[in-house]
Design an enzyme around this catalytic site. Sequence first.
Site, mmCIF file in Angstrom:
data_model
loop_
_atom_site.group_PDB
_atom_site.id
_atom_site.type_symbol
_atom_site.label_atom_id
_atom_site.label_comp_id
_atom_site.label_asym_id
_atom_site.label_seq_id
_atom_site.Cartn_x
_atom_site.Cartn_y
_atom_site.Cartn_z
ATOM 1 C CE LYS A 1 -4.120 -1.967 2.082
ATOM 2 N NZ LYS A 1 -5.204 -1.801 3.045
ATOM 3 C CG ASP B 1 -7.834 0.663 3.264
ATOM 4 O OD1 ASP B 1 -8.642 -0.162 2.800
ATOM 5 O OD2 ASP B 1 -6.601 0.565 3.129
#
Length: 265
Positions: A63, A99
Site C-alpha cells: 500500500k 480504507d
Amino acid sequence: MVIGDPVEHSLGPKMYNLVYEKMGVDTHYVYIACKVKEESLEDAVRGIGALGIQGVSVTIPHKKNVMKYLDKIDDLAKKIGAVNTIVNDQGLLKGYNTDWLGVIKPIEKIVRLKNKKVAVLGAGGAARAAVFGFSHKGAKVRIYNRTLKKAKDLAKEFNCDYASLEMISDIKNMDIIFNATSVGLHPNDNQTPLPKKFITNKHIVFDAVYVPYETKLLQEAKEKEARTIHGIEMLLYQGIEQFKLYTGHDAPEDLMRKILLEHVK
Ligand code: ATR
C-alpha cells in the site's frame, strides 16, 4: 484485480465477480487475485497500463510502496500515506485510498463524528486509515498501543493524542472504540484487546477484525449493551467506494453485504 502477498484469502474476487454478474455490468469486468512479490511490484504496476486493466486493489504489503510507481495520487491518499485503489484513466494510473471510508461510513450511519471522543486500539496500517478518517471528520482521537513509540509517532503525524495500554481505563469516557489491532483474529478467537469491565452501554464498539464474524470484543460489547459494528462493514464500505471508482456505477450495497456475510459467517 487485487495485488498483494498473500492474496489467497482475498474476498475481492468472490465479491466483485458475483456483483458484476448479478448486476449485469458489462461482461468485460472480471476480477482476479494476483500474488505480487515486493521485488516485482514495479513491473506489476507497469503491466496495468500495458494490459489496459481498468482498476486494481492494492493490499498488504504494497500500500505504501506502490505510490512511487503511480502517475497521480489523490490528496487524501497522500495524507494517509497509503494507496489501496488504482484506477487506470486512459493510461494514466491514479492512486486513491478507500480504507478510511470503510471505517467512517458505517459509524456515520449512527452518529456524527464531529467532536466525538474516539479511542483507536493499535498503531499499524488499519489504525493509520482510521486515525486519519476520524481526525478528518473532526473527532478527538486517542491512540492506545502495546508499543508506545508507534502510538506516539502516529499521533504526531495526525496531530492527536496517545496513551499506553496501562491507561486503558480512560476509555470509559470515550464515545467510540475502534479496534485496529489483530487481537481476537482467528485462530485466537478467545482473545480481546479490551477487558469487558471497561465497556459501557454508551459506547459504539467497532472491530476491524472480521474473522470470526463476531469477535470476543463484540460479544462482550453486546453483553454490556453497547452498540456494535462488525468488521465486515469496513470491508464492505471500502469496497463500495472502490466499486464506484472502478466502474462509475453505484455499488449494490445489500448484495455486496450478503456475499461477504456468506463467506465469513
Ligand atoms: P495492520 O496493518 O493490519 O494494522 P500491523 O501493522 O501488523 O497490522 O498492526 C497490528 C497492530 O496490532 C499493532 O498495533 C500491534 O501492536 P504493536 O505495535 O505493539 O506490535 C497490535 N497487536 C498485535 N498483537 C497484539 C497483542 N497480542 N496485544 C496487543 N496489541 C497487539
